[in-house]
Design a protein around this motif. Structure first.
Motif, PDB file in Angstrom:
ATOM      1  N   LEU A  68      -8.998  24.592   2.324  1.00  0.00           N
ATOM      2  CA  LEU A  68      -7.886  24.759   2.244  1.00  0.00           C
ATOM      3  C   LEU A  68      -6.755  24.321   1.732  1.00  0.00           C
ATOM      4  N   PHE A  69      -6.018  25.634   1.709  1.00  0.00           N
ATOM      5  CA  PHE A  69      -4.781  26.228   0.812  1.00  0.00           C
ATOM      6  C   PHE A  69      -3.208  25.837   1.297  1.00  0.00           C
ATOM      7  N   GLN A  70      -2.061  24.762   0.136  1.00  0.00           N
ATOM      8  CA  GLN A  70      -1.335  24.294   0.514  1.00  0.00           C
ATOM      9  C   GLN A  70      -0.084  25.375  -0.010  1.00  0.00           C
ATOM     10  N   GLU A  71       0.790  25.027  -0.004  1.00  0.00           N
ATOM     11  CA  GLU A  71       2.042  25.756  -1.059  1.00  0.00           C
ATOM     12  C   GLU A  71       3.152  25.202  -0.194  1.00  0.00           C
ATOM     13  N   THR A  72       3.758  25.480  -1.268  1.00  0.00           N
ATOM     14  CA  THR A  72       5.479  24.471  -1.483  1.00  0.00           C
ATOM     15  C   THR A  72       6.526  25.957  -2.080  1.00  0.00           C
ATOM     16  N   CYS A  73       7.305  26.456  -1.183  1.00  0.00           N
ATOM     17  CA  CYS A  73       8.341  27.002  -2.078  1.00  0.00           C
ATOM     18  C   CYS A  73       9.842  27.203  -1.723  1.00  0.00           C
ATOM     19  N   LEU A  74      10.700  27.507  -2.368  1.00  0.00           N
ATOM     20  CA  LEU A  74      12.202  26.849  -1.971  1.00  0.00           C
ATOM     21  C   LEU A  74      12.191  28.035  -2.750  1.00  0.00           C
ATOM     22  N   GLY A  75      13.550  29.383  -2.342  1.00  0.00           N
ATOM     23  CA  GLY A  75      14.565  30.163  -1.596  1.00  0.00           C
ATOM     24  C   GLY A  75      15.416  30.694  -1.685  1.00  0.00           C
ATOM     25  N   LEU A  76      16.112  31.816  -1.750  1.00  0.00           N
ATOM     26  CA  LEU A  76      17.789  32.174  -1.009  1.00  0.00           C
ATOM     27  C   LEU A  76      16.603  33.261   0.101  1.00  0.00           C
ATOM     28  N   ALA A  77      18.054  32.937   0.579  1.00  0.00           N
ATOM     29  CA  ALA A  77      17.470  33.806   2.089  1.00  0.00           C
ATOM     30  C   ALA A  77      18.123  35.389   1.262  1.00  0.00           C
ATOM     31  N   SER A  78      17.807  36.480   2.044  1.00  0.00           N
ATOM     32  CA  SER A  78      18.095  37.740   1.207  1.00  0.00           C
ATOM     33  C   SER A  78      19.441  37.762   0.952  1.00  0.00           C
ATOM     34  N   ASP A  79      20.048  37.193   1.922  1.00  0.00           N
ATOM     35  CA  ASP A  79      21.686  37.364   1.836  1.00  0.00           C
ATOM     36  C   ASP A  79      22.663  35.836   1.225  1.00  0.00           C
ATOM     37  N   GLN A  80      21.617  35.726   0.605  1.00  0.00           N
ATOM     38  CA  GLN A  80      22.001  34.678  -0.024  1.00  0.00           C
ATOM     39  C   GLN A  80      22.813  33.616   0.314  1.00  0.00           C
ATOM     40  N   SER A  81      23.119  33.190   1.590  1.00  0.00           N
ATOM     41  CA  SER A  81      23.251  32.326   3.126  1.00  0.00           C
ATOM     42  C   SER A  81      23.408  31.384   3.167  1.00  0.00           C
ATOM     43  N   GLN A  82      21.612  31.483   2.965  1.00  0.00           N
ATOM     44  CA  GLN A  82      20.536  30.184   3.200  1.00  0.00           C
ATOM     45  C   GLN A  82      20.192  29.630   2.052  1.00  0.00           C
ATOM     46  N   ILE A  83      19.733  28.591   1.826  1.00  0.00           N
ATOM     47  CA  ILE A  83      18.451  28.415   1.249  1.00  0.00           C
ATOM     48  C   ILE A  83      17.398  27.884   1.881  1.00  0.00           C
ATOM     49  N   VAL A  84      15.949  28.513   1.784  1.00  0.00           N
ATOM     50  CA  VAL A  84      15.234  28.166   2.086  1.00  0.00           C
ATOM     51  C   VAL A  84      13.888  27.680   1.384  1.00  0.00           C
ATOM     52  N   MET A  85      13.321  26.742   2.311  1.00  0.00           N
ATOM     53  CA  MET A  85      12.015  25.489   2.380  1.00  0.00           C
ATOM     54  C   MET A  85      10.925  26.480   2.337  1.00  0.00           C
ATOM     55  N   ARG A  86       9.821  26.589   2.146  1.00  0.00           N
ATOM     56  CA  ARG A  86       8.917  27.102   3.225  1.00  0.00           C
ATOM     57  C   ARG A  86       7.495  26.563   2.577  1.00  0.00           C
ATOM     58  N   ARG A  87       6.923  25.405   3.733  1.00  0.00           N
ATOM     59  CA  ARG A  87       5.468  24.717   3.687  1.00  0.00           C
ATOM     60  C   ARG A  87       4.529  25.607   4.329  1.00  0.00           C
ATOM     61  N   TYR A  88       3.767  26.005   3.457  1.00  0.00           N
ATOM     62  CA  TYR A  88       2.017  26.714   4.267  1.00  0.00           C
ATOM     63  C   TYR A  88       0.882  26.449   4.273  1.00  0.00           C
ATOM     64  N   PHE A  89       0.410  26.764   4.886  1.00  0.00           N
ATOM     65  CA  PHE A  89      -1.356  25.498   4.976  1.00  0.00           C
ATOM     66  C   PHE A  89      -1.739  26.878   5.607  1.00  0.00           C
ATOM     67  N   GLU A  90      -3.604  26.923   4.867  1.00  0.00           N
ATOM     68  CA  GLU A  90      -4.251  27.416   5.259  1.00  0.00           C
ATOM     69  C   GLU A  90      -5.367  27.095   4.891  1.00  0.00           C
ATOM     70  N   ARG A  91      -6.047  27.132   6.061  1.00  0.00           N
ATOM     71  CA  ARG A  91      -7.872  26.332   6.000  1.00  0.00           C
ATOM     72  C   ARG A  91      -8.994  27.757   6.402  1.00  0.00           C
ATOM     73  N   TYR A  92      -9.685  28.537   5.259  1.00  0.00           N
ATOM     74  CA  TYR A  92     -10.596  29.241   5.453  1.00  0.00           C
ATOM     75  C   TYR A  92     -11.706  28.530   5.381  1.00  0.00           C
ATOM     76  N   SER A  93     -12.701  29.232   5.939  1.00  0.00           N
ATOM     77  CA  SER A  93     -13.950  28.870   6.768  1.00  0.00           C
ATOM     78  C   SER A  93     -14.948  30.102   6.526  1.00  0.00           C
ATOM     79  N   PRO A  94     -16.539  29.965   7.055  1.00  0.00           N
ATOM     80  CA  PRO A  94     -16.817  30.801   6.728  1.00  0.00           C
ATOM     81  C   PRO A  94     -16.566  31.710   8.096  1.00  0.00           C
TER      82      PRO A  94
END
Length: 105
Positions: free
Chosen positions: A35-61
């Motif tokens: 299980l891979f988890q990541e939380t990151c914070l950034g700006l929209a390309s036009d800088q009008s929005q602050i964006v938080m992304r929470r990403y989850f991925e499960r790898y298996s055979p």
């Protein structure tokens, strides 16, 4: 997944060079999945929005599955919230006349 500066990060179409807040890889149980988890914070390309992304991925055979939660707020609204609810600290140069600086919280 996207590799940024040698670190895998969630792909984001509206953010560039996000600030990684948390990143974790775990073996959640007796199965062979990762299980891979990541939380990151950034700006929209036009800088009008602050964006938080929470990403989850499960790898298996058997394959992988992922989900990404995207939260956003207008930049001006977020700055106003910080100024209203955050803790303020004033710093100035040593030779600045202190009588000029009056702050009301």
């Amino acid at each position: 997944m996207k590799v940024l500066n040698g670190i895998p990060t969630a792909v984001g179409r509206n953010t560039e060079r996000p600030l990684i807040l948390t990143q974790r890889t775990a073996l959640p149980g007796g199965d062979k999945s990762i299980l891979f988890q990541e939380t990151c914070l950034g700006l929209a390309s036009d800088q009008s929005q602050i964006v938080m992304r929470r990403y989850f991925e499960r790898y298996s055979p058997e394959g992988s599955h992922w989900v990404e939660y995207i939260h956003s707020i207008p930049t001006a609204e977020f700055i106003h919230w910080i100024m209203t609810h955050g803790q303020m600290r004033i710093e100035c140069s040593e030779d600045a006349p202190h009588a000029q600086f009056h702050a009301h919280a």
